[in-house]
Motif scaffolding. Structure first.
Motif, PDB file in Angstrom:
ATOM      1  N   GLY A 103      37.508  20.010 -17.538  1.00 48.46           N
ATOM      2  CA  GLY A 103      36.296  20.766 -17.264  1.00 48.46           C
ATOM      3  C   GLY A 103      36.097  21.854 -18.303  1.00 48.46           C
ATOM      4  N   THR A 104      35.197  22.763 -17.979  1.00 47.24           N
ATOM      5  CA  THR A 104      34.863  23.857 -18.891  1.00 47.24           C
ATOM      6  C   THR A 104      36.071  24.727 -19.220  1.00 47.24           C
ATOM      7  OG1 THR A 104      32.634  23.923 -17.971  1.00 47.24           O
ATOM      8  CG2 THR A 104      33.356  25.847 -19.221  1.00 47.24           C
ATOM      9  N   TYR A 105      36.943  24.875 -18.239  1.00 51.59           N
ATOM     10  CA  TYR A 105      38.070  25.788 -18.404  1.00 51.59           C
ATOM     11  C   TYR A 105      39.401  25.047 -18.508  1.00 51.59           C
ATOM     12  CZ  TYR A 105      34.432  28.976 -16.943  1.00 51.59           C
ATOM     13  OH  TYR A 105      33.249  29.665 -16.849  1.00 51.59           O
ATOM     14  N   GLY A 106      39.325  23.771 -18.924  1.00 49.84           N
ATOM     15  CA  GLY A 106      40.545  22.999 -19.083  1.00 49.84           C
ATOM     16  C   GLY A 106      40.697  21.955 -18.004  1.00 49.84           C
ATOM     17  N   ALA A 107      41.900  21.437 -17.876  1.00 48.34           N
ATOM     18  CA  ALA A 107      42.142  20.355 -16.916  1.00 48.34           C
ATOM     19  C   ALA A 107      42.174  20.887 -15.490  1.00 48.34           C
ATOM     20  CB  ALA A 107      43.458  19.656 -17.246  1.00 48.34           C
ATOM     21  N   SER A 108      41.523  20.160 -14.601  1.00 48.84           N
ATOM     22  CA  SER A 108      41.479  20.521 -13.188  1.00 48.84           C
ATOM     23  C   SER A 108      41.582  19.270 -12.333  1.00 48.84           C
ATOM     24  CB  SER A 108      40.161  21.231 -12.858  1.00 48.84           C
ATOM     25  OG  SER A 108      40.001  22.398 -13.596  1.00 48.84           O
ATOM     26  N   ASP A 109      41.940  19.483 -11.067  1.00 49.40           N
ATOM     27  CA  ASP A 109      41.961  18.367 -10.125  1.00 49.40           C
ATOM     28  C   ASP A 109      40.529  18.009  -9.712  1.00 49.40           C
ATOM     29  OD1 ASP A 109      44.879  19.692  -8.423  1.00 49.40           O
ATOM     30  OD2 ASP A 109      44.738  18.308 -10.114  1.00 49.40           O
ATOM     31  N   PHE A 110      40.296  16.764  -9.391  1.00 46.58           N
ATOM     32  CA  PHE A 110      39.012  16.361  -8.846  1.00 46.58           C
ATOM     33  C   PHE A 110      39.225  15.376  -7.700  1.00 46.58           C
ATOM     34  CE2 PHE A 110      38.321  11.925  -9.977  1.00 46.58           C
ATOM     35  CZ  PHE A 110      39.185  11.717 -11.052  1.00 46.58           C
ATOM     36  N   SER A 111      38.246  15.346  -6.813  1.00 47.27           N
ATOM     37  CA  SER A 111      38.169  14.359  -5.748  1.00 47.27           C
ATOM     38  C   SER A 111      36.690  14.013  -5.616  1.00 47.27           C
ATOM     39  CB  SER A 111      38.707  14.916  -4.430  1.00 47.27           C
ATOM     40  OG  SER A 111      38.551  13.961  -3.387  1.00 47.27           O
ATOM     41  N   SER A 112      36.325  12.843  -6.072  1.00 42.34           N
ATOM     42  CA  SER A 112      34.918  12.441  -6.100  1.00 42.34           C
ATOM     43  C   SER A 112      34.648  11.298  -5.131  1.00 42.34           C
ATOM     44  CB  SER A 112      34.516  12.002  -7.514  1.00 42.34           C
ATOM     45  OG  SER A 112      34.550  13.087  -8.406  1.00 42.34           O
ATOM     46  N   TRP A 113      33.398  11.273  -4.640  1.00 39.64           N
ATOM     47  CA  TRP A 113      32.965  10.252  -3.691  1.00 39.64           C
ATOM     48  C   TRP A 113      31.838   9.423  -4.272  1.00 39.64           C
ATOM     49  CZ3 TRP A 113      35.296   9.253   0.923  1.00 39.64           C
ATOM     50  CH2 TRP A 113      36.213  10.203   1.403  1.00 39.64           C
ATOM     51  N   GLY A 114      31.858   8.158  -3.961  1.00 38.55           N
ATOM     52  CA  GLY A 114      30.749   7.293  -4.312  1.00 38.55           C
ATOM     53  C   GLY A 114      29.562   7.543  -3.400  1.00 38.55           C
ATOM     54  N   GLN A 115      28.426   6.918  -3.734  1.00 39.88           N
ATOM     55  CA  GLN A 115      27.200   7.164  -2.987  1.00 39.88           C
ATOM     56  C   GLN A 115      27.159   6.416  -1.656  1.00 39.88           C
ATOM     57  OE1 GLN A 115      27.513   5.084  -5.509  1.00 39.88           O
ATOM     58  NE2 GLN A 115      26.138   3.325  -5.312  1.00 39.88           N
ATOM     59  N   GLY A 116      28.025   5.452  -1.478  1.00 37.95           N
ATOM     60  CA  GLY A 116      28.062   4.662  -0.248  1.00 37.95           C
ATOM     61  C   GLY A 116      27.313   3.360  -0.412  1.00 37.95           C
ATOM     62  N   THR A 117      27.856   2.306   0.161  1.00 36.76           N
ATOM     63  CA  THR A 117      27.194   1.003   0.133  1.00 36.76           C
ATOM     64  C   THR A 117      27.308   0.381   1.519  1.00 36.76           C
ATOM     65  OG1 THR A 117      27.057  -1.124  -1.044  1.00 36.76           O
ATOM     66  CG2 THR A 117      29.262  -0.242  -0.671  1.00 36.76           C
ATOM     67  N   GLN A 118      26.204  -0.170   1.987  1.00 36.85           N
ATOM     68  CA  GLN A 118      26.161  -0.733   3.337  1.00 36.85           C
ATOM     69  C   GLN A 118      26.767  -2.132   3.347  1.00 36.85           C
ATOM     70  OE1 GLN A 118      24.898   0.638   6.373  1.00 36.85           O
ATOM     71  NE2 GLN A 118      25.872  -1.184   7.250  1.00 36.85           N
ATOM     72  N   VAL A 119      27.675  -2.339   4.276  1.00 32.73           N
ATOM     73  CA  VAL A 119      28.223  -3.669   4.545  1.00 32.73           C
ATOM     74  C   VAL A 119      27.830  -4.028   5.972  1.00 32.73           C
ATOM     75  CG1 VAL A 119      30.323  -5.013   4.886  1.00 32.73           C
ATOM     76  CG2 VAL A 119      30.133  -3.448   2.929  1.00 32.73           C
ATOM     77  N   SER A 120      27.108  -5.124   6.123  1.00 31.80           N
ATOM     78  CA  SER A 120      26.652  -5.575   7.439  1.00 31.80           C
ATOM     79  C   SER A 120      27.155  -6.992   7.674  1.00 31.80           C
ATOM     80  CB  SER A 120      25.131  -5.527   7.530  1.00 31.80           C
ATOM     81  OG  SER A 120      24.644  -4.211   7.360  1.00 31.80           O
ATOM     82  N   VAL A 121      27.805  -7.190   8.804  1.00 30.34           N
ATOM     83  CA  VAL A 121      28.351  -8.503   9.148  1.00 30.34           C
ATOM     84  C   VAL A 121      27.674  -8.957  10.439  1.00 30.34           C
ATOM     85  CG1 VAL A 121      30.413  -9.864   9.580  1.00 30.34           C
ATOM     86  CG2 VAL A 121      30.536  -7.819   8.125  1.00 30.34           C
ATOM     87  N   SER A 122      26.840  -9.970  10.310  1.00 27.98           N
ATOM     88  CA  SER A 122      26.054 -10.405  11.459  1.00 27.98           C
ATOM     89  C   SER A 122      25.608 -11.844  11.265  1.00 27.98           C
ATOM     90  CB  SER A 122      24.830  -9.506  11.626  1.00 27.98           C
ATOM     91  OG  SER A 122      23.979  -9.993  12.646  1.00 27.98           O
ATOM     92  N   SER A 123      25.494 -12.564  12.364  1.00 33.23           N
ATOM     93  CA  SER A 123      24.973 -13.927  12.291  1.00 33.23           C
ATOM     94  C   SER A 123      23.463 -13.935  12.534  1.00 33.23           C
ATOM     95  CB  SER A 123      25.687 -14.819  13.310  1.00 33.23           C
ATOM     96  OG  SER A 123      25.599 -14.269  14.609  1.00 33.23           O
TER      97      SER A 123
END
Length: 123
Positions: A103-123
């Motif tokens: 980052g701007t001030y050197g190395a840092s930890d991160f934890s990032s999330w995706g935007q989400g994707t819908q999974v639907s299981v149905s007949s």
């Protein structure tokens, strides 16, 4: 920061298969754990599976034997192969990636999330 882009969700019949992908990009120094979570409205978010940098995997009991998590370290990408899908697997799936970035001030930890994707299981 680190951005995640997911793909691969959709509608499938019971017994079918889907493969989710999540690619991380940014000033990444290293990635430790990559995982997939899912959430159904009105319920708590649930860890589906994760994989460490050393390749150790962890699964929630309900998906053991049906889902496989894997990662491609060269592409900073995590995959979730879902087979023998059941209606109870229906949820929004989101990936989470943890590690170190520059980052701007050197190395840092991160934890990032995706935007989400819908999974639907149905007949």
């Amino acid at each position: 920061q680190v951005q995640l882009v997911e793909s691969g969700g959709g509608l499938v019949q019971p017994g079918g298969s889907l493969r989710l992908s999540c690619a991380a990009s940014g000033s990444i120094v290293s990635i430790s754990v990559m995982g997939w979570y899912r959430q159904v409205p009105g319920k708590q978010r649930e860890l589906v599976a994760d994989v460490t940098g050393g390749g150790r995997t962890n699964y929630v009991d309900s998906v053991k034997g049906r889902f496989t998590i894997s990662r491609d370290n060269a592409k900073n990408t995590v995959y979730l192969q879902m087979n023998s899908l059941k209606p109870e697997d229906t949820a929004v799936y989101r990936c989470n990636v943890r590690g170190r970035y520059v980052g701007t001030y050197g190395a840092s930890d991160f934890s990032s999330w995706g935007q989400g994707t819908q999974v639907s299981v149905s007949s």
